[in-house]
Design an enzyme around this catalytic site. Sequence first.
Site, PDB file in Angstrom:
ATOM      1  N   GLN A   1       0.961  -1.276  -0.058  1.00  0.00           N
ATOM      2  CA  GLN A   1       0.031   0.009   0.037  1.00  0.00           C
ATOM      3  C   GLN A   1       0.803   1.467  -0.167  1.00  0.00           C
ATOM      4  OE1 GLN A   1      -3.968   0.454   2.521  1.00  0.00           O
ATOM      5  NE2 GLN A   1      -2.526   1.783   3.752  1.00  0.00           N
TER       6      GLN A   1
ATOM      7  N   GLU B   1      -3.234  10.390  -0.565  1.00  0.00           N
ATOM      8  CA  GLU B   1      -2.196  10.869   0.300  1.00  0.00           C
ATOM      9  C   GLU B   1      -1.190  11.579  -0.504  1.00  0.00           C
ATOM     10  OE1 GLU B   1      -0.731   7.846   2.977  1.00  0.00           O
ATOM     11  OE2 GLU B   1      -2.726   7.291   3.936  1.00  0.00           O
TER      12      GLU B   1
ATOM     13  N   LYS C   1      -4.134   6.264  15.718  1.00  0.00           N
ATOM     14  CA  LYS C   1      -5.027   7.104  14.809  1.00  0.00           C
ATOM     15  C   LYS C   1      -6.120   7.242  16.165  1.00  0.00           C
ATOM     16  CE  LYS C   1      -4.077   4.971  10.227  1.00  0.00           C
ATOM     17  NZ  LYS C   1      -4.207   3.809   9.519  1.00  0.00           N
TER      18      LYS C   1
ATOM     19  N   SER D   1      -6.166   8.294   5.237  1.00  0.00           N
ATOM     20  CA  SER D   1      -6.268   8.482   3.804  1.00  0.00           C
ATOM     21  C   SER D   1      -7.028   9.589   3.632  1.00  0.00           C
ATOM     22  CB  SER D   1      -6.135   7.213   3.260  1.00  0.00           C
ATOM     23  OG  SER D   1      -7.370   6.665   3.467  1.00  0.00           O
TER      24      SER D   1
ATOM     25  N   LYS E   1       3.321  10.251  11.074  1.00  0.00           N
ATOM     26  CA  LYS E   1       2.984   9.552   9.806  1.00  0.00           C
ATOM     27  C   LYS E   1       1.898  10.543   9.010  1.00  0.00           C
ATOM     28  CE  LYS E   1       1.935   5.216   7.213  1.00  0.00           C
ATOM     29  NZ  LYS E   1       0.844   4.214   7.295  1.00  0.00           N
TER      30      LYS E   1
HETATM   31  P1  PGA Z   1      -6.391   4.382   5.962  1.00  0.00           P
HETATM   32  O1  PGA Z   1      -5.121   3.829   5.968  1.00  0.00           O
HETATM   33  O2  PGA Z   1      -6.978   4.168   4.566  1.00  0.00           O
HETATM   34  O3  PGA Z   1      -7.146   3.430   6.648  1.00  0.00           O
HETATM   35  O4  PGA Z   1      -6.356   5.745   6.390  1.00  0.00           O
HETATM   36  C1  PGA Z   1      -3.664   4.287   6.224  1.00  0.00           C
HETATM   37  C2  PGA Z   1      -3.087   3.442   6.697  1.00  0.00           C
HETATM   38  O5  PGA Z   1      -3.329   2.118   6.411  1.00  0.00           O
HETATM   39  O6  PGA Z   1      -2.119   3.601   7.228  1.00  0.00           O
HETATM   40 ZN    ZN Z   2      -1.565   1.254   7.752  1.00  0.00          ZN
END
Ligand code: PGA
Ligand code: ZN
Length: 422
Positions: free
Chosen positions: A158, A202, A334, A364, A385
């Site tokens: 990813q 991102e 998060k 994201s 991050k």
């Molecule tokens: P997310 O992913 O799309 O869930 O924000 C970002 C990540 O996996 O760090």
């Molecule tokens: Zn992640």
Amino acid sequence: MSTATLIEDVIARKVFNSRGEETIEVDVITTSGFGRASAPAGESRGKAEVVYYPNGGVDEAIKKVEELIAPELVGLNADSQEEIDKALHELDNTNDFRVIGGNTAFAISVASAEAAANSYGLPLFQYLGGYTAHELPYPLGNVISGGKHVQGKAPDIQEFLAIPHGVPSFLEAASANVKIHKKVKEILKSKDVFFNGGRSDEGAWTANITNMEALEIMANACEEVSNEVGFKCSIGIDVASSSLWSPEKKKYLYKREENELNSGEQLEFIKELIEKYQLAYVEDPFHEEDYESFAEITKKVKNCLISGDDLFATNNERLNYGLKMHAANAIIIKVNQVGTLTDALETIETVKRAGYVPIMSHRSGDTCDWHIAHLAIAFKCPIIKTGVVEGARIAKINELIRIEEFLGDRAKMAELPIIQGG
Ligand code: PGA
Ligand code: ZN
């Protein structure tokens, strides 16, 4: 008791995140201050995350704020964070915020903290972290995107990330990431005539390349920029393995590469990548229930942060289980994975006691909110991050640049564990 932080009103509205998805924004108004926060959203979400919105989505969440939540919070003190967050849990009365919405809780929790800070005339990081909070986090930024963050042909992994280390200032660290991002664009252009400068949510490049090609390009760019700036810039990856895992086949499906790996093969593959590319950081190398493999790889590699995102989902219980298993040595934080600042702080305190590395993170789909810049400093996360470019990412990066300037001589880069690469 001071009345400056007394909550007079809580107002919710619908706004959009960087993907154009509807999200909730909340204003908390106190006698002498004001706070505003909007919630981000993930695309590759962990299963253990709280539910973002009640049935009926953002509209229903706003209704809940107006009819249920605001009347309970008005009259409380915005600086009683635990009391506010407890009230949110009690009003919801489920273990995953499905009644009021985890994103509703998030926006209220963060807006209250900002309102309290504002009422006292303090920056958020000092209000939450005290006057001793003065360490800037290292920026870990997404440079090439793949996996669920991209439509069409792209690497299966990813995120391909850059992290500078041994840097004297945040501004120089952020500049190095921008240089790497630019260098990668040049390399992609020279390698693929069809590369059109496409970028993901991102702000990372999207290109029709394999995992290995992406890593080679990152290695070249990091080496060139390291030589230019005089400090090391390493590579990291977010495998986001839950997105690759097939529970039926019990294999990781690498569609772009037409390859399937069982858990043992995945471990060998990731270990090889860590060694060959001197990776400093690997997030979610296994799917979100495979604590055993996380433990095994953590034991087998040196000077590499093995980080749990979907694995822990910022959840203290999941983290405690992971600690018992010795799974990972770092964790993505998060706040909207758990809903409130108090929940996230409880997890961070466990992280610190265990000696794991907490990494404050964007989502994201994010907004131009800058709060996580302050949270990283207040909660002493040595890494943030939050991408390299793109408006919602730059909002956080620029806020850290402002904080560094505000702190002047007291500003210091955080202590980073020894990591390889560069
Ligand atoms: P997310 O992913 O799309 O869930 O924000 C970002 C990540 O996996 O760090
Ligand atoms: Zn992640």
